[in-house]
Design an enzyme around this catalytic site. Structure first.
Site, PDB file in Angstrom:
ATOM      1  N   ARG A  50      13.368  28.081  22.388  1.00 37.16           N
ATOM      2  CA  ARG A  50      12.720  29.354  22.681  1.00 37.16           C
ATOM      3  C   ARG A  50      12.441  30.111  21.387  1.00 37.16           C
ATOM      4  O   ARG A  50      13.101  29.898  20.353  1.00 37.16           O
ATOM      5  CB  ARG A  50      13.588  30.200  23.610  1.00 37.16           C
ATOM      6  CG  ARG A  50      14.832  30.745  22.944  1.00 37.16           C
ATOM      7  CD  ARG A  50      15.712  31.489  23.944  1.00 37.16           C
ATOM      8  NE  ARG A  50      16.798  32.176  23.269  1.00 37.16           N
ATOM      9  CZ  ARG A  50      17.909  31.602  22.844  1.00 37.16           C
ATOM     10  NH1 ARG A  50      18.091  30.307  23.024  1.00 37.16           N
ATOM     11  NH2 ARG A  50      18.851  32.313  22.237  1.00 37.16           N
ATOM     12  N   HIS A 137      29.681  22.730  36.486  1.00 38.52           N
ATOM     13  CA  HIS A 137      30.103  22.366  35.143  1.00 38.52           C
ATOM     14  C   HIS A 137      30.888  21.065  35.223  1.00 38.52           C
ATOM     15  O   HIS A 137      31.202  20.572  36.312  1.00 38.52           O
ATOM     16  CB  HIS A 137      30.947  23.474  34.509  1.00 38.52           C
ATOM     17  CG  HIS A 137      30.134  24.580  33.905  1.00 38.52           C
ATOM     18  ND1 HIS A 137      29.239  24.366  32.877  1.00 38.52           N
ATOM     19  CD2 HIS A 137      30.080  25.910  34.184  1.00 38.52           C
ATOM     20  CE1 HIS A 137      28.663  25.512  32.542  1.00 38.52           C
ATOM     21  NE2 HIS A 137      29.148  26.468  33.320  1.00 38.52           N
ATOM     22  N   ASN A 140      33.503  20.378  37.795  1.00 36.62           N
ATOM     23  CA  ASN A 140      33.032  20.165  39.161  1.00 36.62           C
ATOM     24  C   ASN A 140      32.480  18.763  39.348  1.00 36.62           C
ATOM     25  O   ASN A 140      32.731  18.108  40.365  1.00 36.62           O
ATOM     26  CB  ASN A 140      31.952  21.188  39.509  1.00 36.62           C
ATOM     27  CG  ASN A 140      32.342  22.603  39.151  1.00 36.62           C
ATOM     28  OD1 ASN A 140      31.665  23.263  38.371  1.00 36.62           O
ATOM     29  ND2 ASN A 140      33.443  23.091  39.697  1.00 36.62           N
ATOM     30  N   ASP A 166      30.548  15.821  30.834  1.00 36.77           N
ATOM     31  CA  ASP A 166      29.466  16.169  29.905  1.00 36.77           C
ATOM     32  C   ASP A 166      29.137  15.042  28.931  1.00 36.77           C
ATOM     33  O   ASP A 166      27.978  14.638  28.800  1.00 36.77           O
ATOM     34  CB  ASP A 166      29.845  17.413  29.099  1.00 36.77           C
ATOM     35  CG  ASP A 166      29.603  18.706  29.864  1.00 36.77           C
ATOM     36  OD1 ASP A 166      29.030  18.657  30.955  1.00 36.77           O
ATOM     37  OD2 ASP A 166      30.004  19.768  29.367  1.00 36.77           O
TER      38      ASP A 166
END
Length: 370
Positions: A50, A137, A140, A166
């Protein structure tokens, strides 16, 4: 710039993925980590972030790529992104399902522009299913795989940082999937979507334990199997100094060495594989290891076939002689961090410095084959 090899060396400082071009849509967690691995291995990775993101030079997971700032809500910017993707080998994004499609950058649109593109998608729950659009996350995602329930103490599961979901089940499976798809695209001339879900990958990581369960060698629960802390010969023990050591003396010959070096002459230790004996033997071992400091035990056991190691903090790990000898950690912009891994004999993985770039300039260079 890539690190240069020593003068006279035949090693090429390029990395095995030199020549591959990857476009990363900025995110957090497994996506950036996957792109760090690809960049470390020589791929040219351009991160679309961004406006005003200001990439930190000290970022470990953000190392090694060009950074282009742009507004994806701007239709002109989307057109520029499509031009860039027309000359890329792979795309990696970690948005919720449907976000890329709403931006006009979904697989159908992008693959129409570049049929050979590998479209890597990283989510927690996957692109479809009842939970696909729910927030979550790591904790979970690994909860529904059986992994979290198997890790911890008898009293409760313990989150294994965010390594299993992750990074293990997410980033590493994404990298493997993207690399496999890139290999296939070289043969077929066609790209495809790689749908990587952390719950899928974490479940896959549990394959060994599903296998052990099917053979009747694994009991559901915690602290009652030979790899989950239940066995006295595979676990972590506190020392007199308050620090910890780890042992993994599974095989009989390693267990014999453990007994020899720790002075475990008690006949009760003969029952190595008797599950009923494990709790009592663990208590005895606790007392043994509590009798000396971690440094003492390292002098006695480190480097033997006991399968022993001190439990080190991150700062301690960077100073361990083995890690220093292998140059496992490097310092960059004042930040100690893991060096690129794995290692290659002919091509050299190295850390490029991130740099700001203009999307038009990158597209022009890619079109020109530079």
């Amino acid at each position: 710039m890539l690190d240069k090899p020593a003068q006279g060396s035949s090693v090429r400082a390029s990395g095995p993925l030199s020549g591959f071009r990857i476009v990363e849509f900025a995110g957090i967690g497994p996506g950036p980590f996957a792109c760090m691995l690809l960049a470390d291995m020589g791929a040219e990775v351009v991160t679309l972030d961004r406006v005003g993101a200001k990439k930190s030079m000290k970022s470990v997971a953000g190392r090694g790529r060009k950074v282009v700032e742009l507004d994806l809500k701007d239709k002109a910017a989307i057109a520029d992104v499509l031009d860039l993707l027309a000359n890329a080998d792979a795309l990696i994004e970690g948005f919720r399902p449907g976000v890329m499609e709403r931006l006009g950058l979904g697989p159908d649109v992008v693959l129409a522009r570049n049929p050979k593109l590998v479209y890597g998608r990283m989510t927690g729950w996957g692109q479809e299913g009842p939970l696909a659009n729910a927030a979550g996350h790591d904790i979970n995602y690994i909860s529904i795989t059986g992994a979290l329930a198997a890790i911890g103490t008898k009293d409760a599961p313990v989150p294994p940082l965010n390594l299993v979901g992750d990074f293990g089940g997410g980033a590493l499976y994404l990298v493997v999937g993207v690399l496999a798809a890139l290999l296939e695209a070289q043969k077929s001339g066609k790209g495809q979507v790689v749908d990587t879900a952390m719950c899928d990958g974490a479940a896959s990581l549990m394959s060994f334990f599903f296998d052990m369960t099917a053979m009747g060698r694994w009991a559901e629960g915690r602290d009652q199997n030979f790899l989950d802390g239940g066995a006295h010969f595979y676990g972590v023990y506190e020392c007199a100094c308050g620090h910890f050591i780890s042992i993994g003396s599974i095989e009989p010959q390693f267990y014999a060495l453990l007994r020899q070096h720790a002075g475990l002459s008690d006949a009760d230790f003969d029952a190595q594989m008797d599950r009923k004996a494990w709790p009592a033997l663990k208590e005895k071992l606790k007392a043994v290891f509590k009798s000396k400091t971690r440094e003492d035990w390292c002098k006695i056991m480190e480097g033997t076939d006991i399968c022993f190691a001190p439990v080190l903090t991150m700062s301690e790990a960077t100073e361990h002689p083995h890690m220093v000898a292998r140059k496992v950690f490097v310092e960059r912009h004042g930040v100690k961090q893991p060096a690129p891994a794995p290692r290659f004999s002919r091509t050299v993985s190295a850390i490029r410095e991130p740099e700001a770039a203009e999307i038009g300039a990158v597209t022009k260079a890619w079109k020109a084959g530079k």
